[in-house]
Design a protein around this motif. Structure first.
Motif, PDB file in Angstrom:
ATOM      1  N   PHE A  31      61.012  11.005  65.678  1.00  0.00           N
ATOM      2  CA  PHE A  31      60.010  11.980  65.264  1.00  0.00           C
ATOM      3  C   PHE A  31      60.349  12.638  63.922  1.00  0.00           C
ATOM      4  O   PHE A  31      59.509  12.654  63.018  1.00  0.00           O
ATOM      5  N   PRO A  32      61.582  13.163  63.727  1.00  0.00           N
ATOM      6  CA  PRO A  32      61.894  13.751  62.422  1.00  0.00           C
ATOM      7  C   PRO A  32      61.720  12.773  61.260  1.00  0.00           C
ATOM      8  O   PRO A  32      61.259  13.168  60.189  1.00  0.00           O
ATOM      9  N   PHE A  35      57.961  12.495  60.718  1.00  0.00           N
ATOM     10  CA  PHE A  35      57.470  13.785  60.259  1.00  0.00           C
ATOM     11  C   PHE A  35      57.862  14.038  58.803  1.00  0.00           C
ATOM     12  O   PHE A  35      57.114  14.620  58.025  1.00  0.00           O
ATOM     13  N   SER A  36      59.042  13.569  58.464  1.00  0.00           N
ATOM     14  CA  SER A  36      59.554  13.745  57.112  1.00  0.00           C
ATOM     15  C   SER A  36      58.693  13.014  56.088  1.00  0.00           C
ATOM     16  O   SER A  36      58.425  13.520  54.989  1.00  0.00           O
ATOM     17  N   PHE A  44      54.265  21.695  51.632  1.00  0.00           N
ATOM     18  CA  PHE A  44      54.956  22.612  52.539  1.00  0.00           C
ATOM     19  C   PHE A  44      56.096  23.329  51.814  1.00  0.00           C
ATOM     20  O   PHE A  44      56.973  22.708  51.235  1.00  0.00           O
ATOM     21  N   LEU A  49      55.757  25.770  60.523  1.00  0.00           N
ATOM     22  CA  LEU A  49      55.720  24.328  60.290  1.00  0.00           C
ATOM     23  C   LEU A  49      54.561  23.668  61.022  1.00  0.00           C
ATOM     24  O   LEU A  49      53.783  22.918  60.448  1.00  0.00           O
ATOM     25  N   PHE A  50      54.422  23.991  62.314  1.00  0.00           N
ATOM     26  CA  PHE A  50      53.362  23.372  63.109  1.00  0.00           C
ATOM     27  C   PHE A  50      52.115  24.249  63.066  1.00  0.00           C
ATOM     28  O   PHE A  50      52.187  25.458  63.226  1.00  0.00           O
TER      29      PHE A  50
ATOM     30  N   ILE B 127      67.886  12.198  57.997  1.00  0.00           N
ATOM     31  CA  ILE B 127      67.045  13.045  58.846  1.00  0.00           C
ATOM     32  C   ILE B 127      67.535  14.488  58.864  1.00  0.00           C
ATOM     33  O   ILE B 127      67.042  15.314  59.617  1.00  0.00           O
ATOM     34  N   PRO B 130      64.494  17.028  57.761  1.00  0.00           N
ATOM     35  CA  PRO B 130      63.473  17.158  58.797  1.00  0.00           C
ATOM     36  C   PRO B 130      64.016  17.718  60.116  1.00  0.00           C
ATOM     37  O   PRO B 130      63.339  18.512  60.775  1.00  0.00           O
ATOM     38  N   LEU B 131      65.216  17.348  60.473  1.00  0.00           N
ATOM     39  CA  LEU B 131      65.803  17.853  61.718  1.00  0.00           C
ATOM     40  C   LEU B 131      65.979  19.378  61.644  1.00  0.00           C
ATOM     41  O   LEU B 131      65.714  20.098  62.607  1.00  0.00           O
ATOM     42  N   LEU B 133      64.159  21.417  59.821  1.00  0.00           N
ATOM     43  CA  LEU B 133      62.828  22.039  59.872  1.00  0.00           C
ATOM     44  C   LEU B 133      62.280  22.054  61.295  1.00  0.00           C
ATOM     45  O   LEU B 133      61.745  23.060  61.756  1.00  0.00           O
ATOM     46  N   VAL B 134      62.453  20.934  61.992  1.00  0.00           N
ATOM     47  CA  VAL B 134      61.923  20.851  63.360  1.00  0.00           C
ATOM     48  C   VAL B 134      62.704  21.791  64.281  1.00  0.00           C
ATOM     49  O   VAL B 134      62.114  22.507  65.097  1.00  0.00           O
ATOM     50  N   ALA B 137      61.427  25.134  63.741  1.00  0.00           N
ATOM     51  CA  ALA B 137      60.053  25.328  64.205  1.00  0.00           C
ATOM     52  C   ALA B 137      59.982  25.480  65.720  1.00  0.00           C
ATOM     53  O   ALA B 137      59.132  26.214  66.231  1.00  0.00           O
TER      54      ALA B 137
END
Lengths: 300, 282
Positions: A31-32, A35-36, A44, A49-50, B127, B130-131, B133-134, B137
């Motif tokens: 997923f990351p 998403f990246s 952004f 974020l969501f 990653i 993104p990791l 950021l997630v 979040a």
């Protein structure tokens, strides 16, 4: 053999067993990654974020990345690390493994331990240690002053030289890793084949050239791929040793990305563009590896 | 092999050369570490006076001070917690999935298994942003769970690969006869598969344990609170503002180095096996 199981029970058991691993893996890696890619094409800039409204800007951040001289500097350093790994660590590691395997020196366990030892220590410890070791107050300077009393150590300060200590440490640290891989695979070769070629009158070189190297071709391809993908992974050591300095001359892609995301004002889309670039690069390598393995592999 | 061609002058020259290479490597490994440990027994003044010599007298005060400044009691505890929890979870989840992939038929296996194998070669660095950021979040930033989940996730590709390949080698007949006796899949996993996985479990434990113990990059960005950081993050502190406090820096580095050295010297054989098992192709 027919087993007294209903298809339903089998499916139920399968997903129950697989699900924890799949969910975690997808949440942490898949997923990351996806998403990246998405974020790299938006504007952004932090915050929610969501559910936030993001403007799609296409490949603008990739353009920004390719125009940034620091990106090319980082990529070049990754390339240097690849060179040191492929043409330094792998051949030296192979020679050391071969010498140990053929028992051409004594003290095999001791030497094996000594060459592999740097791999076991935390890269952060190694990095900070060598930062001190190569610094003007470190042992390296003092040792060279014994030879030449007027020596001035600018290794870690001169942007043109700064990559040299980093590459030396990388060579020192990981050669043992390749030695172990080669040693393990050499030990899989049937010893009687080697004995037979000896009886047929082949000398050490000929045995190496015509028996051992062909048997290891697949392993050599694998180590080359490990070296290349490993070079993309370099982060901790350089982060601790130089933090990419001086003047960002020892930066690599991952540190370049870190700088853009976590130092100064964050530029997340750019950082994600770099992430995506790295993912594409590693996927490309995986494809190349598989092609090379199909051609040269399979004889281990 | 007492071949005559091996016994000439060039034979001895060759021997000297080979021994030379290994002794150079040995020196290059020992000397920096020796310098580090010796310097950790000097006061900062003594170090500035003589940067190469042996400490005279030995000064032990750097250690308690570095331990206190570095808050190593907390960091050691955290490192142990992350390492042990992650290793156990990776073992369990990898072998569960490996059992299903190897022994239960399903159309999903092909692409699921392949996606894990790809994960072995993907660079984790890609990653990291993104990791972060997630994790932020979903509200897991600065929590132990927010560190454990990524740690387990990144350990799984190798675990699933090793687990699946190993469990494939367990005879089908063993599992089929247990099925006929009425055992459920859970039961078979717990009482037949798990006890047989010992060799690969050792390899995987060592790979995961050393990987997580030394892990720095993720925890550095996923935690800012002192109380949940781990050892490598604490050690790095001694390179910045404290870098001129040489004695304490060297003591901190020695503290960070010793556990892994001891671990390696105890498990040398298994670590060597783990490394060669870990060097798999994609």
């Amino acid at each position: 053999m027919k087993i007294t199981t209903s298809k339903g029970e089998e499916r139920w058991a399968y997903w129950l067993l697989v699900l924890p691993a799949v969910l975690l893996y997808f949440a942490v890696i898949t997923f990351p990654t996806i998403f990246s890619i998405y974020l790299s094409m938006t504007n952004f800039s932090g915050g929610q974020l969501f559910g936030a409204e993001l403007t799609f800007v296409g490949f603008r951040h990739y353009g920004e990345m390719f125009k940034d001289p620091y990106f090319w500097l980082a990529l070049k350093n990754n390339f240097y690390i690849i060179l040191v790994s492929v043409f330094g660590q792998i051949p030296i590691g192979f020679v050391l493994a071969y010498v140990l395997f053929r028992k051409l020196v004594g003290l095999q366990n001791f030497f094996q331990t000594m060459v592999y030892l740097p791999n076991t220590i935390s890269t952060i410890v190694i990095g900070v240690m060598f930062q001190s070791f190569f610094s003007p107050y470190g042992a390296y300077t003092e040792l060279l002053k014994k030879i030449n009393p007027t020596y001035e150590n600018t290794l870690m300060l001169d942007p043109n030289l700064a990559m040299i200590p980093v590459l030396i440490v990388i060579l020192w640290m990981y050669t043992g890793y390749y030695m172990i891989i080669f040693l393990a695979n050499l030990q899989k070769i049937d010893i009687s084949v080697i004995e037979a070629t000896k009886i047929d009158g082949a000398n050490e070189w000929q045995t190496l050239r015509y028996v051992i190297l062909p048997a290891l071709s697949g392993v050599i391809v694998t180590t080359a791929i490990l070296a290349i993908s490993g070079s993309l992974k370099s982060f901790d050591l350089i982060f601790a040793m130089t933090a990419g300095n001086p003047a960002r001359r020892t930066s690599v892609l991952s540190i370049y990305m870190f700088d853009n995301a976590f130092r100064g004002a964050p530029n997340y889309p750019l950082a994600n563009a770099i992430s995506t670039f790295m993912v594409v690069l590693s996927l490309l390598l995986i494809v190349i590896i598989q092609k090379l393995e199909q051609r040269f592999g399979g004889r281990e | 092999m007492k071949k005559s061609y091996q016994l000439g002058f060039s034979y001895f020259l060759g021997k000297i050369l080979l021994y030379g290479v290994f002794w150079i490597f040995t020196f290059l490994t020992i000397y920096p570490l020796f310098w580090l440990v010796m310097s950790s027994f000097k006061t900062t003044q003594a170090f500035q006076m003589d940067r190469l010599g042996l400490p005279n007298p030995f000064f032990f005060g750097n250690y308690p001070m570095a331990w206190k400044i570095g808050k190593f009691d907390i960091l050691f505890g955290n490192s142990l917690f992350y390492t042990i929890t992650t290793t156990l979870a990776v073992l369990l989840f990898s072998f569960m999935a490996g059992f299903a992939f190897a022994k239960i038929k399903s159309k999903a296996t092909g692409w699921l298994y392949k996606s894990f194998v790809i994960g072995i070669l993907l660079t984790l660095q890609s990653i990291m942003v993104p990791l972060f950021l997630v994790t932020n979040a979903v509200g897991l930033y600065n929590t132990r769970l927010g560190i454990l989940i990524p740690y387990i996730g990144i350990g799984l590709p190798m675990g699933v690969y090793l687990g699946t390949e190993f469990i494939k080698s367990i005879p089908d007949a063993l599992i089929e006869s247990a099925r006929i006796d009425g055992a459920s899949y859970g039961r078979i996993f717990a009482s037949i598969v798990v006890p047989m996985t010992k060799p690969v479990a050792i390899t995987l434990s060592i790979l995961t344990f050393t990987g997580i113990w030394n892990e720095f990059m993720l925890i550095n960005i996923l935690a800012s609170k002192e109380t949940i950081k781990s050892l490598p993050v604490g050690i790095l502190k001694f390179s910045g503002a404290l870098a001129t406090d040489y004695g304490k820096q060297f003591a901190a580095l020695t503290i960070g180095m010793v556990p892994m050295l001891v671990f390696y010297l105890i498990f040398r054989k298994q670590i060597t096996q783990g490394v060669s098992a870990g060097a798999v192709k994609g």
